[in-house]
Design a protein around this motif. Sequence first.
Motif, PDB file in Angstrom:
ATOM      1  N   THR A 174       5.238   7.912  -9.433  1.00  9.45           N
ATOM      2  CA  THR A 174       5.030   7.160  -8.197  1.00  9.45           C
ATOM      3  C   THR A 174       4.725   5.701  -8.523  1.00  9.45           C
ATOM      4  N   LYS A 175       5.291   4.812  -7.745  1.00  7.36           N
ATOM      5  CA  LYS A 175       4.996   3.381  -7.919  1.00  7.36           C
ATOM      6  C   LYS A 175       4.627   2.788  -6.572  1.00  7.36           C
ATOM      7  N   LYS A 176       3.770   1.786  -6.614  1.00  5.88           N
ATOM      8  CA  LYS A 176       3.397   1.094  -5.383  1.00  5.88           C
ATOM      9  C   LYS A 176       4.509   0.132  -4.969  1.00  5.88           C
ATOM     10  N   ALA A 177       4.726   0.006  -3.670  1.00 12.15           N
ATOM     11  CA  ALA A 177       5.661  -1.008  -3.175  1.00 12.15           C
ATOM     12  C   ALA A 177       5.245  -2.356  -3.745  1.00 12.15           C
ATOM     13  N   GLY A 178       6.190  -3.101  -4.204  1.00 10.48           N
ATOM     14  CA  GLY A 178       5.899  -4.422  -4.780  1.00 10.48           C
ATOM     15  C   GLY A 178       5.819  -4.403  -6.293  1.00 10.48           C
ATOM     16  N   THR A 179       5.871  -3.189  -6.878  1.00  9.61           N
ATOM     17  CA  THR A 179       5.787  -3.115  -8.347  1.00  9.61           C
ATOM     18  C   THR A 179       7.071  -2.552  -8.958  1.00  9.61           C
ATOM     19  N   ILE A 180       8.089  -2.397  -8.136  1.00 11.66           N
ATOM     20  CA  ILE A 180       9.340  -1.795  -8.626  1.00 11.66           C
ATOM     21  C   ILE A 180      10.335  -2.884  -9.054  1.00 11.66           C
ATOM     22  N   GLY A 181      10.405  -3.944  -8.278  1.00 13.84           N
ATOM     23  CA  GLY A 181      11.334  -5.033  -8.582  1.00 13.84           C
ATOM     24  C   GLY A 181      10.802  -5.945  -9.678  1.00 13.84           C
ATOM     25  N   THR A 182      11.542  -7.016  -9.931  1.00 10.60           N
ATOM     26  CA  THR A 182      11.124  -7.991 -10.943  1.00 10.60           C
ATOM     27  C   THR A 182       9.853  -8.703 -10.455  1.00 10.60           C
ATOM     28  N   ILE A 183       9.884  -9.051  -9.172  1.00 10.98           N
ATOM     29  CA  ILE A 183       8.735  -9.699  -8.539  1.00 10.98           C
ATOM     30  C   ILE A 183       8.494  -8.990  -7.208  1.00 10.98           C
ATOM     31  N   ALA A 212       0.712 -13.427  -1.744  1.00  7.64           N
ATOM     32  CA  ALA A 212       0.609 -13.217  -3.194  1.00  7.64           C
ATOM     33  C   ALA A 212       1.953 -12.767  -3.739  1.00  7.64           C
ATOM     34  N   ILE A 213       2.145 -13.017  -5.017  1.00  4.91           N
ATOM     35  CA  ILE A 213       3.311 -12.488  -5.721  1.00  4.91           C
ATOM     36  C   ILE A 213       2.826 -11.689  -6.923  1.00  4.91           C
ATOM     37  N   PHE A 214       3.562 -10.636  -7.246  1.00  2.00           N
ATOM     38  CA  PHE A 214       3.155  -9.751  -8.340  1.00  2.00           C
ATOM     39  C   PHE A 214       4.284  -9.627  -9.363  1.00  2.00           C
ATOM     40  N   THR A 215       3.900  -9.514 -10.597  1.00  2.00           N
ATOM     41  CA  THR A 215       4.894  -9.198 -11.626  1.00  2.00           C
ATOM     42  C   THR A 215       4.196  -8.615 -12.854  1.00  2.00           C
ATOM     43  N   ASN A 216       4.922  -7.841 -13.613  1.00  2.42           N
ATOM     44  CA  ASN A 216       4.391  -7.313 -14.867  1.00  2.42           C
ATOM     45  C   ASN A 216       4.819  -8.162 -16.053  1.00  2.42           C
ATOM     46  N   ASP A 217       5.624  -9.191 -15.754  1.00  2.00           N
ATOM     47  CA  ASP A 217       6.166 -10.041 -16.802  1.00  2.00           C
ATOM     48  C   ASP A 217       5.202 -11.221 -17.024  1.00  2.00           C
ATOM     49  N   GLY A 247       0.817  -1.226   0.000  1.00  3.56           N
ATOM     50  CA  GLY A 247       0.000   0.000   0.000  1.00  3.56           C
ATOM     51  C   GLY A 247       0.844   1.267   0.000  1.00  3.56           C
ATOM     52  N   SER A 248       2.143   1.101   0.236  1.00  2.21           N
ATOM     53  CA  SER A 248       3.014   2.276   0.306  1.00  2.21           C
ATOM     54  C   SER A 248       3.341   2.792  -1.101  1.00  2.21           C
ATOM     55  N   ASP A 249       3.357   4.108  -1.245  1.00  7.90           N
ATOM     56  CA  ASP A 249       3.744   4.733  -2.514  1.00  7.90           C
ATOM     57  C   ASP A 249       5.210   5.115  -2.463  1.00  7.90           C
ATOM     58  N   TYR A 250       5.894   4.882  -3.576  1.00 10.68           N
ATOM     59  CA  TYR A 250       7.320   5.229  -3.652  1.00 10.68           C
ATOM     60  C   TYR A 250       7.509   6.217  -4.793  1.00 10.68           C
ATOM     61  N   LYS A 251       8.077   7.365  -4.463  1.00 12.83           N
ATOM     62  CA  LYS A 251       8.278   8.390  -5.492  1.00 12.83           C
ATOM     63  C   LYS A 251       9.666   8.242  -6.106  1.00 12.83           C
ATOM     64  N   LEU A 252       9.694   8.003  -7.415  1.00  9.08           N
ATOM     65  CA  LEU A 252      10.980   7.862  -8.109  1.00  9.08           C
ATOM     66  C   LEU A 252      11.568   9.237  -8.388  1.00  9.08           C
ATOM     67  N   LYS A 253      12.871   9.236  -8.723  1.00  4.38           N
ATOM     68  CA  LYS A 253      13.563  10.520  -8.960  1.00  4.38           C
ATOM     69  C   LYS A 253      12.930  11.294 -10.104  1.00  4.38           C
ATOM     70  N   ASN A 254      12.350  10.584 -11.069  1.00 10.49           N
ATOM     71  CA  ASN A 254      11.733  11.296 -12.205  1.00 10.49           C
ATOM     72  C   ASN A 254      10.333  11.825 -11.884  1.00 10.49           C
ATOM     73  N   GLY A 255       9.937  11.690 -10.613  1.00 10.36           N
ATOM     74  CA  GLY A 255       8.665  12.276 -10.175  1.00 10.36           C
ATOM     75  C   GLY A 255       7.483  11.318 -10.250  1.00 10.36           C
TER      76      GLY A 255
END
Length: 241
Positions: free
Chosen positions: A34-43, A62-67, A24-32
């Motif tokens: 935002t991504k949800k925790a759990g969606t930044i890594g490979t899995i 649960a496990i999440f991935t965009n691949d 549920g945590s939001d992570y702000k990347l340097k380019n401005g």
Amino acid sequence: MEALMDIASRHNLSVIEDTAQAIGSDYKLKNGTTKKAGTIGTIGCTSFFPSKNLGCYGDGGAIFTNDDELAKRMRMIANHGQSTLYYHDEIGVNSRLDSIQAAILRIKLRHLDEYAAARRKVADYYDKAFSGNEKILTPARTKNSDHVFHQYTLRLKNADRNKLREQLASKEIPSMIYYPVPLHMQKAYQDSRYKTGDFPVTEQLCREVISLPIHTEMTEETLKYITSSVLDFLKLEVAAV
Ligand SMILES: Cc1ncc(COP(=O)(O)O)c(C=O)c1O
């Protein structure tokens, strides 16, 4: 996370992001963006253990991935390695989420942001009550991500943690130590390359931390009772909150 992803991409590594305490945590990347925790890594992975920010009524995860390919393979492994019913392409495990737990989570997921806000309110109260106290270090928050406060963990300086826990328990206030034994000192991970004293910061934190009650239904009266009990023990005046 950005620094980790940078190292991973330079060395062609995959990153598994454990968000069991960060969902549920939001992570702000340097380019401005935002991504949800759990969606930044490979899995990304998480736990739905009942005490978690998004908890079910038993065990689950649960496990999440965009691949898409990876998703297909992970679904297969979680269902006895079956590609189609009763055709096993590899040896898998039974790691299916029970339908009853999924039904509960489907409803609770809609409220995840509210849960985080309620937890942050508790943390704000604790932060304020303990601010300026020289025996207490409150949890730090970073600018580029939200803290969802799965735990509210203090560090005690020059205070007897066990006695504080006893005192709190006598007032029916639960407290926990997350975690008392670091990995390199766990029996299961005994390894001749690592010994007690090799990770002094970790070991110090294990000695100093204490977590106070935090959940979505705490009243101001309860919080006042907890904070004044901690501060009374530390023989300091209750901060005006
Ligand atoms: C950060 C983290 N990862 C993993 C786990 C393990 O979750 P589970 O027991 O559902 O496998 C926990 C649970 O305590 C956790 O806090």
